[in-house]
Write a protein that holds these residues in place. Structure first.
Motif, PDB file in Angstrom:
ATOM      1  N   ALA A 240       0.834  -1.204   0.000  1.00 32.77           N
ATOM      2  CA  ALA A 240       0.000   0.000   0.000  1.00 32.77           C
ATOM      3  C   ALA A 240       0.873   1.260   0.000  1.00 32.77           C
ATOM      4  N   GLU A 241       1.937   1.257   0.791  1.00 34.51           N
ATOM      5  CA  GLU A 241       2.849   2.407   0.828  1.00 34.51           C
ATOM      6  C   GLU A 241       3.552   2.578  -0.514  1.00 34.51           C
ATOM      7  N   HIS A 242       3.962   1.481  -1.091  1.00 38.07           N
ATOM      8  CA  HIS A 242       4.666   1.524  -2.373  1.00 38.07           C
ATOM      9  C   HIS A 242       3.767   2.076  -3.480  1.00 38.07           C
ATOM     10  N   LEU A 243       2.525   1.663  -3.462  1.00 39.21           N
ATOM     11  CA  LEU A 243       1.596   2.106  -4.498  1.00 39.21           C
ATOM     12  C   LEU A 243       1.048   3.505  -4.237  1.00 39.21           C
ATOM     13  N   GLY A 244       1.143   3.973  -3.017  1.00 35.14           N
ATOM     14  CA  GLY A 244       0.683   5.320  -2.685  1.00 35.14           C
ATOM     15  C   GLY A 244      -0.799   5.535  -2.937  1.00 35.14           C
ATOM     16  N   GLY A 245      -1.615   4.538  -2.712  1.00 35.12           N
ATOM     17  CA  GLY A 245      -3.062   4.669  -2.890  1.00 35.12           C
ATOM     18  C   GLY A 245      -3.535   4.360  -4.301  1.00 35.12           C
ATOM     19  N   SER A 246      -2.626   4.061  -5.203  1.00 33.00           N
ATOM     20  CA  SER A 246      -2.992   3.726  -6.581  1.00 33.00           C
ATOM     21  C   SER A 246      -3.156   2.218  -6.728  1.00 33.00           C
ATOM     22  N   THR A 247      -3.751   1.814  -7.819  1.00 33.17           N
ATOM     23  CA  THR A 247      -3.759   0.397  -8.156  1.00 33.17           C
ATOM     24  C   THR A 247      -2.396   0.075  -8.749  1.00 33.17           C
ATOM     25  N   ARG A 248      -2.083  -1.212  -8.902  1.00 35.06           N
ATOM     26  CA  ARG A 248      -0.802  -1.593  -9.515  1.00 35.06           C
ATOM     27  C   ARG A 248      -0.683  -1.023 -10.926  1.00 35.06           C
ATOM     28  N   ALA A 249      -1.764  -1.086 -11.678  1.00 30.15           N
ATOM     29  CA  ALA A 249      -1.741  -0.585 -13.057  1.00 30.15           C
ATOM     30  C   ALA A 249      -1.527   0.926 -13.079  1.00 30.15           C
TER      31      ALA A 249
ATOM     32  N   LEU B  95      13.547  -1.128 -11.158  1.00 31.67           N
ATOM     33  CA  LEU B  95      13.672  -1.469  -9.748  1.00 31.67           C
ATOM     34  C   LEU B  95      12.339  -1.276  -9.028  1.00 31.67           C
ATOM     35  N   ASP B  96      11.672  -0.171  -9.296  1.00 30.24           N
ATOM     36  CA  ASP B  96      10.375   0.108  -8.670  1.00 30.24           C
ATOM     37  C   ASP B  96       9.366  -0.983  -9.004  1.00 30.24           C
ATOM     38  N   LEU B  97       9.290  -1.361 -10.259  1.00 32.76           N
ATOM     39  CA  LEU B  97       8.338  -2.388 -10.680  1.00 32.76           C
ATOM     40  C   LEU B  97       8.726  -3.758 -10.120  1.00 32.76           C
ATOM     41  N   ALA B  98      10.029  -4.052 -10.046  1.00 28.02           N
ATOM     42  CA  ALA B  98      10.487  -5.326  -9.497  1.00 28.02           C
ATOM     43  C   ALA B  98      10.150  -5.441  -8.011  1.00 28.02           C
ATOM     44  N   ILE B  99      10.288  -4.341  -7.282  1.00 23.44           N
ATOM     45  CA  ILE B  99       9.947  -4.350  -5.852  1.00 23.44           C
ATOM     46  C   ILE B  99       8.466  -4.656  -5.680  1.00 23.44           C
TER      47      ILE B  99
ATOM     48  N   ARG C 268       7.889  -8.345  -6.507  1.00 20.41           N
ATOM     49  CA  ARG C 268       8.417  -9.223  -5.452  1.00 20.41           C
ATOM     50  C   ARG C 268       7.465  -9.269  -4.257  1.00 20.41           C
ATOM     51  N   ASP C 269       6.998  -8.105  -3.841  1.00 23.35           N
ATOM     52  CA  ASP C 269       6.091  -8.057  -2.696  1.00 23.35           C
ATOM     53  C   ASP C 269       4.760  -8.733  -3.008  1.00 23.35           C
ATOM     54  N   THR C 270       4.286  -8.588  -4.231  1.00 21.98           N
ATOM     55  CA  THR C 270       3.021  -9.220  -4.621  1.00 21.98           C
ATOM     56  C   THR C 270       3.159 -10.740  -4.636  1.00 21.98           C
ATOM     57  N   VAL C 271       4.276 -11.241  -5.136  1.00 19.20           N
ATOM     58  CA  VAL C 271       4.530 -12.686  -5.134  1.00 19.20           C
ATOM     59  C   VAL C 271       4.619 -13.195  -3.699  1.00 19.20           C
ATOM     60  N   ALA C 272       5.349 -12.465  -2.856  1.00 16.12           N
ATOM     61  CA  ALA C 272       5.483 -12.854  -1.452  1.00 16.12           C
ATOM     62  C   ALA C 272       4.119 -12.866  -0.760  1.00 16.12           C
ATOM     63  N   LEU C 273       3.280 -11.882  -1.068  1.00  8.15           N
ATOM     64  CA  LEU C 273       1.934 -11.822  -0.490  1.00  8.15           C
ATOM     65  C   LEU C 273       1.149 -13.085  -0.856  1.00  8.15           C
TER      66      LEU C 273
END
Length: 127
Positions: A28-37, A60-64, A67-72
């Motif tokens: 949520a912090e990474h996306l800043g309230g936006s959807t992934r798209a 790097l931003d997209l990879a992070i 990675r977090d989505t896969v881990a989730l």
């Protein structure tokens, strides 16, 4: 799973829930309230005159985020397996079917494989 006590089961469930919550917050912090798209679109739109220099930052931003989505997904799946242990699966190696020791599960409660099978898998995927 036969080799987990009620206390161990509760400890692993709590650890998985906590990690799931941390990942949710981090995403949520990474996306800043936006959807992934929306986030990906915004990152890609940040070109300007320094587009070549920003390529690495965007990747790097997209990879992070990936990675977090896969881990989730991994943690969520482990929690589901743990909560439905009667159906089997949690704590059993996905490759050889052996029980994964509690010590390994305590360190990585979403583990899918015993140490020997995970080691073999990592060696096989090395370039």
């Amino acid at each position: 799973m036969r080799h987990l006590t009620a206390g161990q089961h509760a400890l692993l469930e709590s650890a998985l829930e906590q990690h799931l919550s941390q990942l949710d917050r981090r995403i949520a912090e990474h996306l800043g309230g936006s959807t992934r798209a929306e986030h990906a679109s915004a990152v890609l739109a940040q070109d300007g005159d320094d587009a070549p220099q920003r390529d690495h930052e965007r990747e790097l931003d997209l990879a992070i985020g990936d990675r977090d989505t896969v881990a989730l997904g991994e943690v969520s799946a482990a929690l589901t397996r743990l909560r439905h242990t009667a159906a089997g699966g949690y704590g059993l190696c996905a490759d050889c079917g052996a029980e994964i020791p509690f010590g390994r599960l305590k360190l990585e409660p979403w583990a899918l494989r015993c140490v020997p099978c995970q080691t073999q898998r990592e060696r096989a995927t090395r370039p």
